[in-house]
Design a protein around this motif. Structure first.
Motif, short mmCIF file in Angstrom:
data_model
loop_
_atom_site.label_atom_id
_atom_site.label_comp_id
_atom_site.label_asym_id
_atom_site.label_seq_id
_atom_site.Cartn_x
_atom_site.Cartn_y
_atom_site.Cartn_z
N GLN A 153 48.70 109.76 35.34
CA GLN A 153 48.56 110.95 36.18
C GLN A 153 47.10 111.26 36.48
O GLN A 153 46.76 111.66 37.60
CB GLN A 153 49.21 112.16 35.49
N LEU A 154 46.23 111.07 35.48
CA LEU A 154 44.81 111.35 35.69
C LEU A 154 44.21 110.37 36.69
O LEU A 154 43.44 110.76 37.58
CB LEU A 154 44.06 111.27 34.36
N SER A 157 45.38 111.31 40.16
CA SER A 157 44.73 112.51 40.69
C SER A 157 43.30 112.21 41.14
O SER A 157 42.85 112.69 42.18
CB SER A 157 44.73 113.62 39.63
N PHE A 160 43.41 110.36 44.38
CA PHE A 160 43.72 111.28 45.47
C PHE A 160 42.47 112.06 45.88
O PHE A 160 42.21 112.27 47.07
CB PHE A 160 44.84 112.23 45.05
N ILE A 161 41.68 112.51 44.88
CA ILE A 161 40.44 113.22 45.17
C ILE A 161 39.47 112.31 45.93
O ILE A 161 38.81 112.73 46.89
CB ILE A 161 39.80 113.73 43.87
N LEU A 227 41.82 120.89 44.55
CA LEU A 227 41.79 119.47 44.19
C LEU A 227 41.31 119.26 42.76
O LEU A 227 41.88 118.49 42.00
CB LEU A 227 40.89 118.71 45.18
N LEU A 230 43.69 119.77 39.80
CA LEU A 230 44.73 118.79 39.47
C LEU A 230 44.51 118.15 38.11
O LEU A 230 45.39 118.24 37.23
CB LEU A 230 44.80 117.73 40.57
N PRO A 231 43.37 117.47 37.86
CA PRO A 231 43.19 116.87 36.53
C PRO A 231 43.13 117.91 35.42
O PRO A 231 43.58 117.65 34.31
CB PRO A 231 41.86 116.11 36.67
N ILE A 234 46.67 118.77 34.57
CA ILE A 234 47.32 117.66 33.86
C ILE A 234 46.91 117.66 32.39
O ILE A 234 47.74 117.50 31.48
CB ILE A 234 46.97 116.32 34.52
#
Length: 261
Positions: A153-154, A157, A160-161, A227, A230-231, A234
Motif C-alpha cells: 500500500q505504501l 501510494s 500515485f504521488i 495526497l 495517503l501514506p 496507511i
C-alpha cells in the motif's frame, strides 16, 4: 565467570546486569552526548577558537574510548550463541548494522587526510542499544511489522504521488514557460516547484505569475494536502491494527511468545 563473559555482559545492554553494567551504560551515553555537543560547538567559530585545545583532547579521548570498546565487543561477542564461532561468528557480527555504526564512530579519525569527522554523529544511533525498557524495543518491533504488512500500500501510494507530481509539473511547465523561461525551463526543473507545492513548503524560488498558473498552483497545493495524507493514513491504520492485535493476543510472561488456546 571468565573475563570474556564478564566483558560481554558489561558491553551488551540486552543482557541483564548489575551496577557495573549500569555504570558503563551511563558513561557510554554521556560520552556519546558530549561528543555530539562537541561537534555542534566546534562549528561555532568563537567557541572553536577559544576551546580548540579542549576539543582536540576530547577528540583523542573519544576515539581511543570508541576504538577500545569496538575491539572489546569483537573479542567478547563469541559469548553470544548467535556468534559463537571464533572466526565466522566475529565476521558475521562486524557486518551487523550496529557494529558498522560502531566502526564509523572512530574509523574516520584515522583517515587524517579526509574531513570525515562528521560521520561520528552516527554514534548517536547506538543509543538504541541502550534502551533496556521493554516498551522501546516493542515499539521498534511494531514499526518494523507495520512497514512489512503495509509495504504494498505504501509503495502504491508513493507511486500515485509521483504520477500526480509528473502531471502537474507537465501542465505547469507549459503554463509558465513562456512567462518565466529561466525558472520553468524544463519539466524536470518544474518538478522542483511541484514538490514544494505538494508538500506545501513553498520555498518561493519558483512562483507562477500568470493568472492560470496561480489558479492551478492553488489547486495543486490543496490537492497536495490530501495526497500526502495517503501514506500517513496507511501507517496510522497499520499501527492501530497492530496495537489492537497485540492487546487481544495473550503472551507468555516468560518467553514473550503468543499463547495459543
Amino acid at each position: 565467570m571468565t573475563l570474556r563473559k564478564r566483558l560481554y555482559l558489561t558491553l551488551e545492554p540486552t543482557e541483564k546486569g548489575g551496577i557495573i553494567e549500569r555504570i558503563f551504560e551511563f558513561c557510554l551515553v554521556t560520552i556519546i552526548i558530549l561528543n555530539i555537543l562537541a561537534i555542534i560547538a566546534d562549528s561555532v567559530e568563537e567557541v572553536r577558537s577559544k576551546y580548540d585545545v579542549l576539543f582536540i583532547k576530547f577528540e583523542y579521548f573519544t576515539i581511543i574510548f570508541f576504538t577500545v570498546e569496538y575491539i572489546a565487543r569483537i573479542y567478547s561477542i563469541v559469548e553470544n550463541p548467535e556468534f559463537s564461532h571464533p572466526v565466522k561468528g566475529r565476521l558475521k557480527y562486524i557486518t551487523q548494522p550496529l557494529a558498522i555504526i560502531d566502526l564509523l564512530a572512530f574509523l574516520p579519525f584515522y583517515f587524517v587526510f579526509l574531513d570525515l569527522r562528521f560521520l561520528r554523529i552516527f554514534r548517536l544511533m547506538s543509543l538504541f542499544r541502550l534502551f533496556k525498557i521493554a516498551r522501546y524495543l516493542h515499539a521498534l518491533k511494531i514499526f518494523k511489522r507495520v512497514l512489512a504488512d503495509r509495504k504494498e500500500q505504501l509503495i502504491l501510494s508513493f507511486l500515485f504521488i509521483l504520477f500526480v507530481l509528473t502531471i502537474i509539473s507537465f501542465i505547469m511547465f507549459y503554463t509558465e514557460h513562456e512567462a518565466q523561461p529561466d525558472k520553468f525551463s524544463s519539466i524536470p526543473a518544474t518538478m522542483w516547484w511541484g514538490i514544494a507545492t505538494i508538500t506545501t513548503v513553498g520555498y518561493g524560488d519558483m512562483v507562477p505569475i500568470t493568472a492560470l498558473g496561480k489558479f492551478l498552483g492553488g489547486l495543486f497545493a490543496i490537492a497536495g494536502v490530501g495526497l500526502l495524507a495517503l501514506p500517513a493514513g496507511i501507517l496510522s491504520s497499520g499501527f492501530f491494527e497492530s496495537l489492537h492485535k497485540d492487546a487481544v493476543v495473550k503472551k507468555c510472561p516468560h518467553c514473550g511468545k503468543d499463547i495459543h488456546e
